[in-house]
Design a protein around this motif. Structure first.
Motif, PDB file in Angstrom:
ATOM      1  N   CYS A  77       0.832  -1.212   0.000  1.00 25.31           N
ATOM      2  CA  CYS A  77       0.000   0.000   0.000  1.00 25.31           C
ATOM      3  C   CYS A  77       0.866   1.261   0.000  1.00 25.31           C
ATOM      4  O   CYS A  77       0.548   2.251  -0.680  1.00 25.31           O
ATOM      5  CB  CYS A  77      -0.931   0.002   1.212  1.00 25.31           C
ATOM      6  SG  CYS A  77      -2.244  -1.242   1.130  1.00 25.31           S
ATOM      7  N   ILE A 100       2.194   1.711  -3.484  1.00 22.25           N
ATOM      8  CA  ILE A 100       1.144   2.188  -4.403  1.00 22.25           C
ATOM      9  C   ILE A 100       0.902   3.677  -4.216  1.00 22.25           C
ATOM     10  O   ILE A 100       0.711   4.434  -5.185  1.00 22.25           O
ATOM     11  CB  ILE A 100      -0.158   1.394  -4.179  1.00 22.25           C
ATOM     12  CG1 ILE A 100       0.023  -0.074  -4.602  1.00 22.25           C
ATOM     13  CG2 ILE A 100      -1.315   2.013  -4.960  1.00 22.25           C
ATOM     14  CD1 ILE A 100      -1.163  -0.962  -4.276  1.00 22.25           C
ATOM     15  N   LYS A 135       3.312   5.937  -8.029  1.00 23.60           N
ATOM     16  CA  LYS A 135       2.156   5.589  -8.863  1.00 23.60           C
ATOM     17  C   LYS A 135       2.552   5.028 -10.226  1.00 23.60           C
ATOM     18  O   LYS A 135       1.722   4.513 -10.966  1.00 23.60           O
ATOM     19  CB  LYS A 135       1.260   6.813  -9.045  1.00 23.60           C
ATOM     20  CG  LYS A 135       0.611   7.283  -7.751  1.00 23.60           C
ATOM     21  CD  LYS A 135      -0.285   8.469  -7.979  1.00 23.60           C
ATOM     22  CE  LYS A 135      -1.043   8.842  -6.716  1.00 23.60           C
ATOM     23  NZ  LYS A 135      -0.159   9.122  -5.590  1.00 23.60           N
ATOM     24  N   LYS A 170       4.447  -0.800 -11.553  1.00 24.80           N
ATOM     25  CA  LYS A 170       3.416  -1.772 -11.895  1.00 24.80           C
ATOM     26  C   LYS A 170       3.021  -2.589 -10.665  1.00 24.80           C
ATOM     27  O   LYS A 170       3.858  -2.903  -9.811  1.00 24.80           O
ATOM     28  CB  LYS A 170       3.918  -2.708 -12.991  1.00 24.80           C
ATOM     29  CG  LYS A 170       4.119  -2.025 -14.341  1.00 24.80           C
ATOM     30  CD  LYS A 170       4.552  -3.031 -15.397  1.00 24.80           C
ATOM     31  CE  LYS A 170       4.718  -2.360 -16.758  1.00 24.80           C
ATOM     32  NZ  LYS A 170       5.144  -3.341 -17.802  1.00 24.80           N
ATOM     33  N   LEU A 171       1.735  -2.940 -10.591  1.00 23.64           N
ATOM     34  CA  LEU A 171       1.221  -3.677  -9.430  1.00 23.64           C
ATOM     35  C   LEU A 171       1.902  -5.034  -9.288  1.00 23.64           C
ATOM     36  O   LEU A 171       2.190  -5.482  -8.173  1.00 23.64           O
ATOM     37  CB  LEU A 171      -0.295  -3.852  -9.554  1.00 23.64           C
ATOM     38  CG  LEU A 171      -1.114  -2.559  -9.463  1.00 23.64           C
ATOM     39  CD1 LEU A 171      -2.587  -2.848  -9.708  1.00 23.64           C
ATOM     40  CD2 LEU A 171      -0.929  -1.902  -8.106  1.00 23.64           C
ATOM     41  N   ILE A 181       5.130  -4.662  -7.644  1.00 28.82           N
ATOM     42  CA  ILE A 181       4.964  -4.413  -6.210  1.00 28.82           C
ATOM     43  C   ILE A 181       4.824  -5.718  -5.453  1.00 28.82           C
ATOM     44  O   ILE A 181       5.416  -5.901  -4.383  1.00 28.82           O
ATOM     45  CB  ILE A 181       3.737  -3.504  -5.969  1.00 28.82           C
ATOM     46  CG1 ILE A 181       4.017  -2.090  -6.467  1.00 28.82           C
ATOM     47  CG2 ILE A 181       3.361  -3.482  -4.479  1.00 28.82           C
ATOM     48  CD1 ILE A 181       2.832  -1.154  -6.343  1.00 28.82           C
ATOM     49  N   PRO A 224      -5.818  -4.791  -5.663  1.00 25.35           N
ATOM     50  CA  PRO A 224      -4.806  -3.731  -5.799  1.00 25.35           C
ATOM     51  C   PRO A 224      -5.183  -2.699  -6.865  1.00 25.35           C
ATOM     52  O   PRO A 224      -4.938  -1.498  -6.691  1.00 25.35           O
ATOM     53  CB  PRO A 224      -3.541  -4.496  -6.196  1.00 25.35           C
ATOM     54  CG  PRO A 224      -3.759  -5.871  -5.667  1.00 25.35           C
ATOM     55  CD  PRO A 224      -5.222  -6.129  -5.792  1.00 25.35           C
ATOM     56  N   THR A 225      -5.784  -3.167  -7.954  1.00 23.33           N
ATOM     57  CA  THR A 225      -6.178  -2.261  -9.034  1.00 23.33           C
ATOM     58  C   THR A 225      -7.216  -1.250  -8.560  1.00 23.33           C
ATOM     59  O   THR A 225      -7.088  -0.041  -8.788  1.00 23.33           O
ATOM     60  CB  THR A 225      -6.723  -3.055 -10.228  1.00 23.33           C
ATOM     61  OG1 THR A 225      -5.747  -4.003 -10.653  1.00 23.33           O
ATOM     62  CG2 THR A 225      -7.075  -2.137 -11.377  1.00 23.33           C
ATOM     63  N   TYR A 233      -7.868  -0.461  -5.477  1.00 21.89           N
ATOM     64  CA  TYR A 233      -7.260   0.347  -4.423  1.00 21.89           C
ATOM     65  C   TYR A 233      -6.492   1.519  -5.035  1.00 21.89           C
ATOM     66  O   TYR A 233      -6.596   2.662  -4.571  1.00 21.89           O
ATOM     67  CB  TYR A 233      -6.325  -0.531  -3.590  1.00 21.89           C
ATOM     68  CG  TYR A 233      -5.658   0.183  -2.431  1.00 21.89           C
ATOM     69  CD1 TYR A 233      -6.336   0.361  -1.229  1.00 21.89           C
ATOM     70  CD2 TYR A 233      -4.359   0.671  -2.541  1.00 21.89           C
ATOM     71  CE1 TYR A 233      -5.727   1.018  -0.158  1.00 21.89           C
ATOM     72  CE2 TYR A 233      -3.739   1.318  -1.479  1.00 21.89           C
ATOM     73  CZ  TYR A 233      -4.431   1.493  -0.290  1.00 21.89           C
ATOM     74  OH  TYR A 233      -3.832   2.140   0.769  1.00 21.89           O
ATOM     75  N   LYS A 234      -5.756   1.251  -6.103  1.00 18.31           N
ATOM     76  CA  LYS A 234      -4.996   2.294  -6.788  1.00 18.31           C
ATOM     77  C   LYS A 234      -5.924   3.298  -7.447  1.00 18.31           C
ATOM     78  O   LYS A 234      -5.676   4.523  -7.395  1.00 18.31           O
ATOM     79  CB  LYS A 234      -4.071   1.661  -7.823  1.00 18.31           C
ATOM     80  CG  LYS A 234      -3.117   2.629  -8.483  1.00 18.31           C
ATOM     81  CD  LYS A 234      -2.150   1.900  -9.400  1.00 18.31           C
ATOM     82  CE  LYS A 234      -1.146   2.868 -10.013  1.00 18.31           C
ATOM     83  NZ  LYS A 234      -0.178   2.157 -10.890  1.00 18.31           N
TER      84      LYS A 234
END
Length: 357
Positions: free
Chosen positions: A307, A310, A314, A317-318, A321, A345-346, A348-349
């Motif tokens: 988190c 993220i 920004k 890439k997830l 991470i 995660p997507t 959340y971002k």
């Protein structure tokens, strides 16, 4: 009985005989008794009685019906024994509950009463069409319960990057064996073994020896069946609230300072050595005092770090991470993230992007 029949009888009866011997050993003669070992012993005795009944019925159909009744008694105890074995092994139970004893007493009493009221020799249809079906349904229900208990293990087996422990694999093997043997009894496709009774007995011999081989050759099996003394020792020596707080603080500090959570191969015993306590004590601390499994505890640090990444970067890439914080696959990262944050995660971002507008 010809030579071919004698050979067939020998190999068919071998598993049942050894099941009786091993089951008796686990119940009566094992030095370090444990609850899982006790239920495994009952499971082996129950199935061996069922297999013996089938063999006698096939080779000596004129024997008294009491042998059939004893075999059905064994069948009625197989389901509960399987379920209680798996549950006690997973929970490292240290005692048998009154409810478990009552369950066994119920089925034993029910079969004995049925034997007195409607003996098999006089009313075989009742045993085959009603009592047998009830026990089949009961066994199926316990199989489903046992499978549900092992759902997390099955998820590990089919999730890339996750690894099940040796003890978990053994439990799965026992469960699958108890699914295979009754299936062989029921399906006519196995009639090439001279009938379902023989095929079921032969497959039981194979399953028994395969699992016995696993139990003997796997070094960590001792933790599964010999946890009695260790579990009792740690159960009687509960970690006090003050000690738990001190250990938790020490543990969190160590994990954060050394970023141990970034190691995808981090094991419970590795972590316990770093804070100078046993693996059993660390497991007890996490489960009893923090209410978390080891995986959930470590994943919490990983998700918190994810988190932060993220939020602060920004452009990253997830998937990168996930690997950065210690996950060894994208799927395990997404699964753990959703479990801890109730979102992906997507999303959340995306929510962070909307919030900053």
């Amino acid at each position: 009985m010809g030579l071919g029949q004698q050979i067939l009888f020998f190999f068919s009866a071998l598993g049942a005989f050894n099941g009786l011997i091993i089951g008796t050993y686990l119940l009566l003669f094992k030095k370090q008794k444990s609850v899982p070992a006790y239920f495994l012993g009952l499971l082996l005795l129950s199935i061996s009685l069922k297999i013996s009944k089938s063999l006698l019925y096939y080779f000596y159909p004129s024997l008294p019906g009491i042998y059939i009744q004893i075999g059905i008694l064994g069948s009625s105890l197989a389901g509960p024994s399987l379920f209680y074995f798996i549950r006690s092994a997973l929970a490292q139970s240290t005692k048998i509950t009154a409810l478990q004893k009552a369950n066994y007493l119920f089925w034993i009493s029910a079969i004995i009463i049925a034997s007195l009221i409607a003996p098999y020799s006089k009313l075989p249809d009742i045993w085959e069409n009603y009592i047998g079906r009830i026990i089949s349904i009961q066994f199926t229900i316990y199989i489903l319960y046992a499978t549900w208990l092992l759902k997390d293990v099955f998820i590990k087996l089919f999730t890339k990057g996750e690894t099940a422990s040796t003890s978990e694999l053994l439990l799965v093997s026992v469960l699958i064996g108890n699914i295979i043997v009754p299936t062989v009894f029921k399906l006519p496709v196995f009639s090439f073994f001279n009938g379902s009774c023989i095929s079921g007995a032969l497959f039981f011999s194979l399953v028994l020896y395969f699992n016995t081989f696993l139990f003997i050759t796997k070094r960590k099996t001792g933790d599964l069946l010999s946890t009695g003394q260790q579990a009792i020792r740690y159960a009687n020596k509960k970690i006090s609230l003050e000690q738990a707080m001190a250990l938790t603080e020490k543990l969190e500090k160590l994990i954060l300072e050394e970023e141990l959570y970034k190691d995808p191969d981090l094991k419970l015993n590795d972590l316990s050595k770093k804070i100078n306590i046993s693996g059993h004590q660390l497991s007890q601390l996490l489960n009893d005092n923090l209410g978390k499994s080891f995986a959930a505890y470590i994943n919490g640090f990983r998700i918190n770090e994810a988190c932060k990444l993220i939020i602060n970067d920004k452009s990253i890439k997830l998937e990168a991470i996930g690997y950065e914080v210690g996950f060894n696959s994208k799927s395990t990262f997404y699964t753990a993230f959703k479990k801890h944050k109730q979102t992906t995660p997507t999303l959340y971002k995306e929510q962070l992007s909307v919030a900053t507008l």
